[in-house]
Scaffold this motif. Structure first.
Motif, mmCIF file in Angstrom:
data_model
loop_
_atom_site.group_PDB
_atom_site.id
_atom_site.type_symbol
_atom_site.label_atom_id
_atom_site.label_comp_id
_atom_site.label_asym_id
_atom_site.label_seq_id
_atom_site.Cartn_x
_atom_site.Cartn_y
_atom_site.Cartn_z
ATOM 1 N N THR A 273 0.824 -1.211 0.000
ATOM 2 C CA THR A 273 0.000 0.000 0.000
ATOM 3 C C THR A 273 0.859 1.263 0.000
ATOM 4 O O THR A 273 0.522 2.256 -0.646
ATOM 5 C CB THR A 273 -0.944 0.012 1.215
ATOM 6 N N ASN A 274 1.982 1.216 0.689
ATOM 7 C CA ASN A 274 2.890 2.366 0.670
ATOM 8 C C ASN A 274 3.578 2.521 -0.680
ATOM 9 O O ASN A 274 3.838 3.646 -1.130
ATOM 10 C CB ASN A 274 3.929 2.237 1.779
ATOM 11 N N LEU A 275 3.867 1.415 -1.339
ATOM 12 C CA LEU A 275 4.476 1.492 -2.670
ATOM 13 C C LEU A 275 3.514 2.121 -3.676
ATOM 14 O O LEU A 275 3.909 2.953 -4.500
ATOM 15 C CB LEU A 275 4.884 0.098 -3.149
ATOM 16 N N ILE A 276 2.247 1.717 -3.623
ATOM 17 C CA ILE A 276 1.267 2.262 -4.563
ATOM 18 C C ILE A 276 1.178 3.779 -4.438
ATOM 19 O O ILE A 276 0.977 4.492 -5.428
ATOM 20 C CB ILE A 276 -0.118 1.622 -4.326
ATOM 21 N N ALA A 277 1.353 4.279 -3.229
ATOM 22 C CA ALA A 277 1.209 5.718 -2.976
ATOM 23 C C ALA A 277 2.438 6.524 -3.377
ATOM 24 O O ALA A 277 2.408 7.761 -3.324
ATOM 25 C CB ALA A 277 0.893 5.945 -1.496
ATOM 26 N N GLN A 278 3.522 5.862 -3.780
ATOM 27 C CA GLN A 278 4.735 6.602 -4.152
ATOM 28 C C GLN A 278 4.502 7.407 -5.433
ATOM 29 O O GLN A 278 3.865 6.927 -6.377
ATOM 30 C CB GLN A 278 5.906 5.640 -4.345
ATOM 31 N N PRO A 279 5.034 8.624 -5.506
ATOM 32 C CA PRO A 279 4.751 9.488 -6.666
ATOM 33 C C PRO A 279 5.311 8.967 -7.987
ATOM 34 O O PRO A 279 4.794 9.309 -9.050
ATOM 35 C CB PRO A 279 5.410 10.823 -6.275
ATOM 36 N N ASP A 280 6.353 8.143 -7.953
ATOM 37 C CA ASP A 280 6.947 7.670 -9.201
ATOM 38 C C ASP A 280 6.298 6.392 -9.712
ATOM 39 O O ASP A 280 6.686 5.861 -10.757
ATOM 40 C CB ASP A 280 8.455 7.430 -9.030
ATOM 41 N N VAL A 281 5.305 5.874 -9.000
ATOM 42 C CA VAL A 281 4.640 4.632 -9.399
ATOM 43 C C VAL A 281 3.439 4.962 -10.284
ATOM 44 O O VAL A 281 2.508 5.649 -9.870
ATOM 45 C CB VAL A 281 4.183 3.825 -8.165
ATOM 46 N N GLN A 282 3.480 4.464 -11.526
ATOM 47 C CA GLN A 282 2.394 4.675 -12.481
ATOM 48 C C GLN A 282 2.078 3.330 -13.136
ATOM 49 O O GLN A 282 2.984 2.584 -13.498
ATOM 50 C CB GLN A 282 2.789 5.683 -13.563
ATOM 51 N N GLY B 94 3.835 2.019 -20.678
ATOM 52 C CA GLY B 94 3.881 2.893 -19.518
ATOM 53 C C GLY B 94 3.757 2.231 -18.166
ATOM 54 O O GLY B 94 3.517 2.923 -17.178
ATOM 55 N N VAL B 95 3.889 0.897 -18.084
ATOM 56 C CA VAL B 95 3.887 0.243 -16.776
ATOM 57 C C VAL B 95 5.237 0.544 -16.118
ATOM 58 O O VAL B 95 6.276 0.101 -16.585
ATOM 59 C CB VAL B 95 3.674 -1.277 -16.894
ATOM 60 N N SER B 96 5.204 1.302 -15.021
ATOM 61 C CA SER B 96 6.453 1.732 -14.401
ATOM 62 C C SER B 96 7.010 0.703 -13.429
ATOM 63 O O SER B 96 8.223 0.568 -13.285
ATOM 64 C CB SER B 96 6.245 3.061 -13.657
ATOM 65 N N HIS B 97 6.127 -0.032 -12.747
ATOM 66 C CA HIS B 97 6.555 -0.973 -11.721
ATOM 67 C C HIS B 97 5.773 -2.287 -11.825
ATOM 68 O O HIS B 97 4.578 -2.287 -12.144
ATOM 69 C CB HIS B 97 6.315 -0.400 -10.316
ATOM 70 N N VAL B 98 6.476 -3.359 -11.554
ATOM 71 C CA VAL B 98 5.848 -4.669 -11.372
ATOM 72 C C VAL B 98 6.178 -5.143 -9.963
ATOM 73 O O VAL B 98 7.330 -5.066 -9.527
ATOM 74 C CB VAL B 98 6.354 -5.691 -12.409
ATOM 75 N N VAL B 99 5.166 -5.618 -9.248
ATOM 76 C CA VAL B 99 5.375 -6.173 -7.915
ATOM 77 C C VAL B 99 5.040 -7.666 -7.935
ATOM 78 O O VAL B 99 3.940 -8.048 -8.356
ATOM 79 C CB VAL B 99 4.514 -5.453 -6.852
ATOM 80 N N ASN B 100 5.990 -8.493 -7.529
ATOM 81 C CA ASN B 100 5.729 -9.910 -7.308
ATOM 82 C C ASN B 100 5.312 -10.067 -5.850
ATOM 83 O O ASN B 100 6.160 -10.192 -4.961
ATOM 84 C CB ASN B 100 6.981 -10.733 -7.599
ATOM 85 N N TYR B 101 3.999 -10.035 -5.605
ATOM 86 C CA TYR B 101 3.508 -10.158 -4.228
ATOM 87 C C TYR B 101 3.867 -11.531 -3.672
ATOM 88 O O TYR B 101 4.189 -11.679 -2.493
ATOM 89 C CB TYR B 101 1.998 -9.945 -4.209
ATOM 90 N N THR B 102 3.809 -12.537 -4.535
ATOM 91 C CA THR B 102 4.365 -13.853 -4.224
ATOM 92 C C THR B 102 5.301 -14.232 -5.363
ATOM 93 O O THR B 102 5.006 -13.974 -6.539
ATOM 94 C CB THR B 102 3.266 -14.921 -4.088
#
Length: 406
Positions: free
Chosen positions: A264-273, A340-348
């Protein structure tokens, strides 16, 4: 045009001509005027490696077994070969309704729709008709579209294709060219018995051209190639540039209960689009999607149990920036091509190392940089060594910054 072709073909106005030195130009391949015009419209001048290696073989009518990841340009590689074959061998004057000339089979609805979209771009001056057949969408509308004009090229998922064949609305006995895409994923999803039935409806392998593409060459894939292909040539494109060159990769070592606050904190980062979040199972994705929505985030969900119409709307909302993030399974994620996907998160972390490469390939496309962040807890950190062996490098494993755990 999807990024599978877009990200690997060089635009005509490239400012760095030196980057194209040694690359094969499409103009050197002797392509027909309708295809050259379409490629010019899209600004494509130079072949990607899979295109440069496979097209001289496929254009001469030979079978190709290709090893290539999504994002290497393989879709354009087999589509160009397919259109050229149909243009060089005009259709007979008398044709029965529902007699297809070329068939492309892909494992997911999203991938079928992407391939069909690419086919319409590349074939827009050819006069050839492209029909997409996928489950989860109105059968009657797909049938009406197919009955309204000749069937030149069919792009389909195995189940819906069999529906049409069993109802005698579609015939495969005149197929000139057969493409089987993502063969390893077909195996993973249990589609091979259906694909075998489809192949038996097509002409013998000596009387058709067969192109088979897979991200990996397992023994099962090679056995299928032996059964379905005639005097094939093998082309292998390694995924190292997809996995390492344009994507910054980091692993956060966390406890299970720290994953959600960290995300949730990562999603709120300004550079995450346009953030994409991957989990291994559909139930994990559903729970994660619900928790993020309850925290006020605009998040979409993409998994195999979501109705097709809703999946299409979710993708459009994500592409248009109306969603902050998209939670997806590997099956749904493999056919996605979004700028334009800036970030990928592997939650698992994925069970299969190859899926890690596919996941992080959603970012860092078309020459842009991207960032992959993996969460490794006590339950899945044991998957790291196999991933590192596949990509040929050690991953940076660190503790997350304290401010991201608040």
């Amino acid at each position: 045009m999807n990024n599978d072709a877009k990200s690997t073909a060089e635009p005509a106005d490239s400012s760095d001509d030196r980057s194209n030195e040694g690359k094969v130009r499409f103009s050197e391949l002797g392509l027909s005027d309708p295809i050259n015009r379409a490629l010019a419209d899209m600004g494509f001048t130079h072949c990607s490696p899979i295109q440069a290696q496979s097209l001289p073989i496929t254009l001469s009518g030979h079978d190709v077994l290709g090893k290539a990841q999504t994002g290497t340009g393989k879709t354009a590689a087999f589509l160009i070969a397919l259109f050229e074959d149909l243009l060089r061998q005009p259709a007979p004057e008398e044709r029965f309704a529902g007699e297809a000339r070329a068939l492309i089979i892909a494992p997911t609805r999203e991938l079928v729709m992407q391939i069909a979209s690419d086919a319409n771009d590349i074939g827009k001056y050819t006069g050839l008709n492209v029909h997409a057949l996928v489950g989860g969408m109105d059968f009657g509308k797909q049938l009406q579209a197919m009955q309204s004009r000749h069937v030149d090229i069919v792009v389909a998922t195995p189940g819906r294709l069999l529906d049409f064949c069993e109802r005698r609305e579609l015939y495969l006995d005149q197929i000139e060219l057969l493409v089987i895409d993502e063969a390893d994923r077909m195996l993973d999803m249990g589609f091979i018995p259906q694909v075998k039935r489809i192949v038996r409806m097509a002409p013998e392998k000596t009387h058709r051209q067969t192109l088979l593409f897979s991200a990996t060459f397992s023994n099962d894939v090679l056995r299928l190639a032996e059964q379905w292909m005639f005097e094939r040539t093998t082309v292998e494109i390694e995924p190292d540039s997809v996995a390492t060159d344009t994507v910054e990769q980091i692993v956060y070592m966390v406890a299970s209960e720290e994953k959600l606050p960290l995300l949730t904190n990562l999603i709120a980062q300004p550079d995450v689009q346009n953030l994409m979040i991957f989990a291994n199972r559909r139930d994990q994705c559903r729970v994660l999607h619900e928790r993020l929505r309850n925290k006020g985030f605009k998040v979409g969900l993409l998994s195999g149990d979501i109705p097709q119409g809703k999946r299409v709307r979710t993708l459009e909302e994500f592409k248009n920036g109306r969603l902050q993030a998209l939670v997806a399974t590997d099956v749904a994620g493999r056919g996605i091509h979004i700028d334009g996907v800036s970030h990928v998160v592997n939650y698992t972390l994925p069970d299969e190392p190859e899926d890690y490469v596919h996941r992080i390939g959603r970012t860092g496309r078309a020459g842009n940089s991207g960032k992959s962040i993996s969460f490794a807890c006590e339950d899945d950190s044991f998957r790291l060594p196999a991933i590192e062996e596949l990509i040929g490098r050690k991953l940076k494993c660190v503790l997350p910054p304290e401010e991201l755990l608040d």
